[in-house]
Motif scaffolding. Sequence first.
Motif, PDB file in Angstrom:
ATOM      1  N   ARG A  25      29.402 -36.755 -16.678  1.00  0.00           N
ATOM      2  CA  ARG A  25      29.632 -35.984 -15.451  1.00  0.00           C
ATOM      3  C   ARG A  25      30.927 -36.409 -14.782  1.00  0.00           C
ATOM      4  O   ARG A  25      31.664 -35.575 -14.239  1.00  0.00           O
ATOM      5  CB  ARG A  25      28.459 -36.170 -14.492  1.00  0.00           C
ATOM      6  CG  ARG A  25      27.184 -35.471 -14.929  1.00  0.00           C
ATOM      7  CD  ARG A  25      26.141 -35.463 -13.814  1.00  0.00           C
ATOM      8  NE  ARG A  25      24.867 -35.011 -14.303  1.00  0.00           N
ATOM      9  CZ  ARG A  25      23.811 -35.795 -14.469  1.00  0.00           C
ATOM     10  NH1 ARG A  25      23.899 -37.078 -14.172  1.00  0.00           N
ATOM     11  NH2 ARG A  25      22.668 -35.302 -14.913  1.00  0.00           N
ATOM     12  N   ARG A  84      33.967 -33.958 -14.065  1.00  0.00           N
ATOM     13  CA  ARG A  84      34.578 -33.755 -12.748  1.00  0.00           C
ATOM     14  C   ARG A  84      36.083 -33.958 -12.826  1.00  0.00           C
ATOM     15  O   ARG A  84      36.856 -33.230 -12.202  1.00  0.00           O
ATOM     16  CB  ARG A  84      33.955 -34.713 -11.734  1.00  0.00           C
ATOM     17  CG  ARG A  84      32.622 -34.241 -11.191  1.00  0.00           C
ATOM     18  CD  ARG A  84      32.213 -35.025  -9.961  1.00  0.00           C
ATOM     19  NE  ARG A  84      31.745 -36.344 -10.307  1.00  0.00           N
ATOM     20  CZ  ARG A  84      30.473 -36.628 -10.612  1.00  0.00           C
ATOM     21  NH1 ARG A  84      29.582 -35.688 -10.623  1.00  0.00           N
ATOM     22  NH2 ARG A  84      30.121 -37.860 -10.902  1.00  0.00           N
ATOM     23  N   ASN A 121      33.031 -24.129 -14.855  1.00  0.00           N
ATOM     24  CA  ASN A 121      32.867 -25.591 -14.807  1.00  0.00           C
ATOM     25  C   ASN A 121      33.304 -26.146 -13.456  1.00  0.00           C
ATOM     26  O   ASN A 121      32.650 -27.019 -12.873  1.00  0.00           O
ATOM     27  CB  ASN A 121      33.703 -26.250 -15.907  1.00  0.00           C
ATOM     28  CG  ASN A 121      33.126 -26.048 -17.291  1.00  0.00           C
ATOM     29  OD1 ASN A 121      31.959 -25.743 -17.437  1.00  0.00           O
ATOM     30  ND2 ASN A 121      33.966 -26.191 -18.299  1.00  0.00           N
ATOM     31  N   HIS A 166      30.791 -25.433 -10.647  1.00  0.00           N
ATOM     32  CA  HIS A 166      29.631 -26.324 -10.756  1.00  0.00           C
ATOM     33  C   HIS A 166      29.972 -27.739 -10.295  1.00  0.00           C
ATOM     34  O   HIS A 166      29.217 -28.356  -9.542  1.00  0.00           O
ATOM     35  CB  HIS A 166      29.136 -26.346 -12.200  1.00  0.00           C
ATOM     36  CG  HIS A 166      28.003 -27.291 -12.438  1.00  0.00           C
ATOM     37  ND1 HIS A 166      26.723 -27.057 -11.989  1.00  0.00           N
ATOM     38  CD2 HIS A 166      27.973 -28.498 -13.067  1.00  0.00           C
ATOM     39  CE1 HIS A 166      25.943 -28.081 -12.337  1.00  0.00           C
ATOM     40  NE2 HIS A 166      26.679 -28.966 -12.993  1.00  0.00           N
ATOM     41  N   GLU A 167      31.131 -28.249 -10.726  1.00  0.00           N
ATOM     42  CA  GLU A 167      31.486 -29.631 -10.407  1.00  0.00           C
ATOM     43  C   GLU A 167      31.896 -29.816  -8.956  1.00  0.00           C
ATOM     44  O   GLU A 167      31.814 -30.922  -8.427  1.00  0.00           O
ATOM     45  CB  GLU A 167      32.608 -30.109 -11.330  1.00  0.00           C
ATOM     46  CG  GLU A 167      32.187 -30.278 -12.770  1.00  0.00           C
ATOM     47  CD  GLU A 167      31.014 -31.228 -12.920  1.00  0.00           C
ATOM     48  OE1 GLU A 167      30.979 -32.241 -12.201  1.00  0.00           O
ATOM     49  OE2 GLU A 167      30.127 -30.951 -13.742  1.00  0.00           O
ATOM     50  N   SER A 183      30.311 -28.261  -6.576  1.00  0.00           N
ATOM     51  CA  SER A 183      29.139 -27.845  -5.814  1.00  0.00           C
ATOM     52  C   SER A 183      28.171 -29.007  -5.612  1.00  0.00           C
ATOM     53  O   SER A 183      28.272 -30.031  -6.292  1.00  0.00           O
ATOM     54  CB  SER A 183      28.412 -26.714  -6.549  1.00  0.00           C
ATOM     55  OG  SER A 183      27.676 -27.234  -7.646  1.00  0.00           O
ATOM     56  N   ARG A 241      26.270 -30.619  -8.765  1.00  0.00           N
ATOM     57  CA  ARG A 241      27.071 -31.225  -9.834  1.00  0.00           C
ATOM     58  C   ARG A 241      26.272 -32.204 -10.689  1.00  0.00           C
ATOM     59  O   ARG A 241      26.587 -32.413 -11.855  1.00  0.00           O
ATOM     60  CB  ARG A 241      28.281 -31.945  -9.251  1.00  0.00           C
ATOM     61  CG  ARG A 241      27.959 -33.153  -8.396  1.00  0.00           C
ATOM     62  CD  ARG A 241      29.214 -33.848  -7.899  1.00  0.00           C
ATOM     63  NE  ARG A 241      29.958 -33.001  -6.997  1.00  0.00           N
ATOM     64  CZ  ARG A 241      29.785 -32.959  -5.680  1.00  0.00           C
ATOM     65  NH1 ARG A 241      28.844 -33.714  -5.124  1.00  0.00           N
ATOM     66  NH2 ARG A 241      30.500 -32.164  -4.919  1.00  0.00           N
TER      67      ARG A 241
END
Length: 528
Positions: A189, A193, A239, A242-243, A245, A248
């Motif tokens: 993750r 990010r 992507n 999502h990252e 948000s 994540r």
Amino acid sequence: MRVDANEFFRQAAVRICGSLDVETAMRDCLEYIKDYIPAQAMDMRIFVPGADVLKSVASVSLDGFADHDGLIPILPEGRETPLTLWENMEEVIIINRPGEDHQVRASLHLMGIKDQFDFSILAMRLDLQGRRIGNLGVRTRGTDRYLPEHAKLLRLLREPFAIAMANAIKHQEVVRLKDLLDDDNRFLRTEMRELAGADIVGSDFGLREVMAQIRQVAPLESPVLLLGETGVGKEVLANAIHEFSPRRNGPLIKVNCGAIPDSLIDSELFGHEKGAFTGAASRKRGRFERADGGTIFLDEIGELPPQAQIRLLHVCQRHEIERVGGSEPVPVNIRIIAATHRDLKRMVASGAFREDLWFRLNIFPVSIPPLRERKEDIPALVHHFMESKARELKMRARPVLPPGALDRLAGYGWPGNVRELENTVERAMIRSRDGVLVFETPRPEDAVSGANPDLPDEGRFLSLDEADARHIRKAMALSRGRVNGRGGAAELLGLHPNTLRKRMSRLGIPFGRKAPYPKLWTGKHETR
């Protein structure tokens, strides 16, 4: 005191098996058996070969009695090695005076216990299905506390304690693997990010407005609809959303709606129950269930068949799904990001896409400009792909650009957008000579002109099918008629090969041996 062996076994076994937490079960059992066997501490240990020590799996104590939960060394004795001593241990051993037992005293000295020998030990080997798995130790204050009848009572509990120890070892292994998985997920993750922020090349130039919209909507829960031609980077932006948000740390599940056959799409998206259809041997979680607590990215949403559109609308409205063959709704906590290169509004007008679903998804549309409209990003993209492809291809030194290469690349129309540019850079790196990139010279008919690329020569606005057909023909020409594989038309267009062939058949575009494109010679046969 006379003890009913059957009742003793039943009561102790109930306590040993009464909790999933092995130390809780041991403590409950210790509280019971101390009325029949002197016992103030209990531990389970395994032998560690090579280190020649006993390692604690679980231990409990009562009344503040010292708990020796460290490593206990086993010393060789005569011709016996620590391993043979462990393997040949008797069923139950009574050690009433540890200070007078040479082996025990030496082990305690190595543990730093030199003068505290006022306790007694009862040790029992634990076997399961003929295999040695560990031992159980019971201790109490004072010397000469254990009698043969105590050993006989403890021997009754060998099997329940062996089962409890085996379960404890398996549980600890599961926890260890889960910790490793969690650590890997945290690492991935973190990398994602970093990639979400660093790999969106053009975020300060051609994609500046798009990134402003992404940062504006990412912290919210609203659905996002990404619009743009094939290959502009919709997945990369998904992507990023999502990252950026609050979700994540949850899963990001990606679905290419155009790559799933119509007969399987309900099962893939929503899962199925055991026996729902022939071949459904067990329950299967669908993509929406796997995305629970995170984000689902539905790429090529315009390719969803009508029945799947109805079920997707149900998910958007009620935040629950029903597995194929199921009768109970399954709640899902997800955020939907959809993407398409098609004109959904026109599809709604023609009845190919549900209007109510369109309204649900079109809350925050983000239009991504094609590469031909952001030529200022081409130099940065080229250098980015050169770096990444050099790592992928394991090149010791990155090749250099020949003079004028960027100008020639900027003069090309890039119908396949960023994906086509990436493939072009990779081909050039593979063909590089003496550390210099070798680019295929763009053909004059593909060069950018001042005319609107969506208009034919006579200036008439293209229909959607005409624009699709023109785009597909360009991709087929670039791939020299090849649909499958690296550099094929399906890869350039971001479609599954079967989806592309089906669309070409509908539009009347020939492929395979009927195609008028130059064939590729593989040395054995011609290929499409």
